[in-house]
Design an enzyme around this catalytic site. Structure first.
Site, PDB file in Angstrom:
ATOM      1  N   HIS A  53      34.494 -20.062 120.726  1.00  0.00           N
ATOM      2  CA  HIS A  53      34.904 -19.158 119.702  1.00  0.00           C
ATOM      3  C   HIS A  53      34.531 -17.501 119.946  1.00  0.00           C
ATOM      4  O   HIS A  53      33.375 -17.491 120.203  1.00  0.00           O
ATOM      5  CB  HIS A  53      34.660 -19.460 118.434  1.00  0.00           C
ATOM      6  CG  HIS A  53      34.800 -18.798 117.058  1.00  0.00           C
ATOM      7  ND1 HIS A  53      33.943 -18.313 116.355  1.00  0.00           N
ATOM      8  CD2 HIS A  53      35.976 -18.337 116.775  1.00  0.00           C
ATOM      9  CE1 HIS A  53      34.377 -17.616 115.440  1.00  0.00           C
ATOM     10  NE2 HIS A  53      35.576 -17.613 115.657  1.00  0.00           N
ATOM     11  N   HIS A  97      35.838  -7.525 117.635  1.00  0.00           N
ATOM     12  CA  HIS A  97      35.773  -8.594 116.410  1.00  0.00           C
ATOM     13  C   HIS A  97      36.013  -8.193 115.252  1.00  0.00           C
ATOM     14  O   HIS A  97      35.263  -7.318 114.584  1.00  0.00           O
ATOM     15  CB  HIS A  97      34.279  -9.238 116.468  1.00  0.00           C
ATOM     16  CG  HIS A  97      34.033 -10.480 115.682  1.00  0.00           C
ATOM     17  ND1 HIS A  97      32.804 -11.308 115.625  1.00  0.00           N
ATOM     18  CD2 HIS A  97      35.145 -11.289 115.100  1.00  0.00           C
ATOM     19  CE1 HIS A  97      33.342 -12.337 115.057  1.00  0.00           C
ATOM     20  NE2 HIS A  97      34.307 -12.305 114.471  1.00  0.00           N
TER      21      HIS A  97
END
Ligand SMILES: *[C@@H]1O[C@H](CO)[C@@H](O)[C@H](O)[C@H]1NC(C)=O
Ligand SMILES: *[C@@H]1O[C@H](CO)[C@@H](O)[C@H](O)[C@H]1NC(C)=O
Ligand SMILES: *[C@@H]1O[C@H](CO)[C@@H](O)[C@H](O)[C@H]1NC(C)=O
Ligand SMILES: *[C@@H]1O[C@H](CO)[C@@H](O)[C@H](O)[C@H]1NC(C)=O
Ligand SMILES: *[C@@H]1O[C@H](CO)[C@@H](O)[C@H](O)[C@H]1NC(C)=O
Ligand SMILES: *[C@@H]1O[C@H](CO)[C@@H](O)[C@H](O)[C@H]1NC(C)=O
Ligand SMILES: *[C@@H]1O[C@H](CO)[C@@H](O)[C@H](O)[C@H]1NC(C)=O
Length: 353
Positions: A53, A97
């Protein structure tokens, strides 16, 4: 001898009458696929792969980091699905992110070059990319980067925009054809424009993400038929720190484990009891926590053995200046740096998982 993609075994047996033995021998040039002879003859859609992930979100003492080790180490240790978040920053595709101010993992071009280097050195492995297209960029922009990094020619072009799990070729076929990179794009995929950038949700369904409690196998996102398409489990546990979700690294050993409450092994069992088949992709944070347990779970699901020749990387402890904060998931230990990050997240009013 190398099979050209148009000269299939069936075609060869027509061309050379009585050459059945020859065509069987040529069925799969590869004898080991993703580390196992048993996987060569197995459909890609019937294999369980471990995924990182936010693969590029590497760092310590950063609440927006999901991994301790870079993509090369991830691949070496056995990760075969690389999930990334793509953002448009100064007209470059950058891996960030949520926001590029929180965590910037560099350009997609640089990242894919590292993937290519690893794949060139490991010609019997199939790797999957899952690109979360955060800014809904056009496939042509990704295509340019794939060409620049030299991975367009490594990419698999499916015969149709969406396929059931049973429609995928075997790993041996992908490896023999040299099309060992399978890429899914979360939005804007256009089969007519760039066929190798495969639409994610018409081919794969996902279970809920950003889980802070108990994992289950319910269908959360899809645009296809969940009874026949492949599926991905989001098996990364978050904790709420100062009101925001961040990776629960202190629980990662248990989350990634083969068995136990809320473990990866337990979620796979649950999926098998729900759907009578294992997940195709298992997305985890800090994959090396559990000392290879995530790869053990995949091997068991695939009915093969997990025998690493060298131990995988070891967890990197968070910084030493720890303090305590009480989150909804219990008392958590965190660092002053990460509290600084949590504050910057609050200012940005966003979730960072
Ligand atoms: C590969 O699969 C085909 C059909 O799917 C089967 O006929 C063949 O025996 C298999 N080969 C091996 C080596 O398992
Ligand atoms: C990736 O990490 C490994 C150590 O795990 C290191 O040797 C290598 O230099 C790193 N690669 C890059 C491009 O930083
Ligand atoms: C990417 O962002 C730049 C500004 O940094 C903008 O000029 C450009 O139009 C954007 N590109 C796309 C495809 O959205
Ligand atoms: C999917 O999961 C997200 C995050 O866990 C949740 O907010 C959303 O309601 C879920 N959607 C469906 C359709 O289950
Ligand atoms: C995770 O397990 C390793 C042993 O494999 C141990 O050294 C480490 O302290 C554990 N980490 C946490 C946060 O529990
Ligand atoms: C592959 O097929 C076997 C046999 O039907 C099944 O047990 C297994 O769960 C399947 N795995 C995946 C990932 O579909
Ligand atoms: C991790 O697993 C390897 C085998 O892959 C083993 O050699 C090593 O002792 C294990 N380390 C820990 C801390 O359990």
């Amino acid at each position: 001898m190398r099979l050209s993609s148009t000269l299939t075994p069936a075609v060869l047996s027509l061309l050379v009458p009585g050459s059945l033995a020859l065509s069987v021998n040529l069925q799969s040039r590869a004898t080991t696929c993703n580390g196992s002879p048993d996987l060569c003859n197995r459909s890609y859609g019937n294999i369980t792969f471990v995924g990182a992930h936010d693969s590029y979100a590497v760092g310590i003492n950063n609440l927006a980091a999901n991994q301790d080790y870079n993509v090369t180490q991830q691949l070496t240790d056995g990760i075969r699905l690389l999930q990334v978040q793509a953002h448009n920053l100064s007209s470059d595709i950058q891996l960030c992110h949520t926001s590029c101010d929180l965590l910037n993992g560099g350009t997609l071009d640089n990242y894919l070059s590292q993937v290519k280097t690893w794949m060139d050195g490991n010609p019997n492995d199939v790797v999957t990319m899952l690109i979360v297209n955060s800014d809904n960029l056009d496939p042509s922009l990704f295509d340019q980067v794939y060409k620049s990094a030299g991975v367009d020619t490594l990419s698999y072009n499916p015969p149709a925009a969406s396929m059931p799990a049973t429609g995928w070729p075997t790993l041996g076929t992908l490896i023999d054809a040299g099309t060992r990179l399978v890429t899914f794009l979360s939005t804007t995929a256009n089969f007519a424009e760039v066929p190798y950038l495969i639409d994610e949700f018409s081919n794969v369904f996902e279970t809920p993400f950003d889980v802070t409690t108990t994992f289950d196998c319910s269908v959360n996102r899809t645009s296809g038929d969940p009874t026949t398409q492949m599926f991905l489990i989001n098996h990364f546990l978050d904790q709420v720190i100062l009101g925001f979700a961040a990776p629960f690294v202190e629980e990662a050993n248990a989350t990634n484990a083969v068995s136990g409450s809320n473990s990866l092994g337990e979620q796979v069992q649950l999926c098998v009891s729900d759907y009578n088949r294992s997940p195709n992709f298992m997305l985890v944070d800090f994959y090396e926590y559990g000392n290879g347990s995530v790869f053990q779970v995949a091997a068991s699901a695939n009915g093969v053995s997990y025998n690493p020749t060298t131990p995988i990387a070891t967890p990197i402890p968070q910084g030493s200046q720890t303090s305590s904060a009480s989150g909804s998931a219990g008392t958590v230990s965190t660092t002053s740096t990460s509290i600084g990050f949590a504050l910057s997240v609050i200012i940005g009013a966003m979730s960072i998982s």
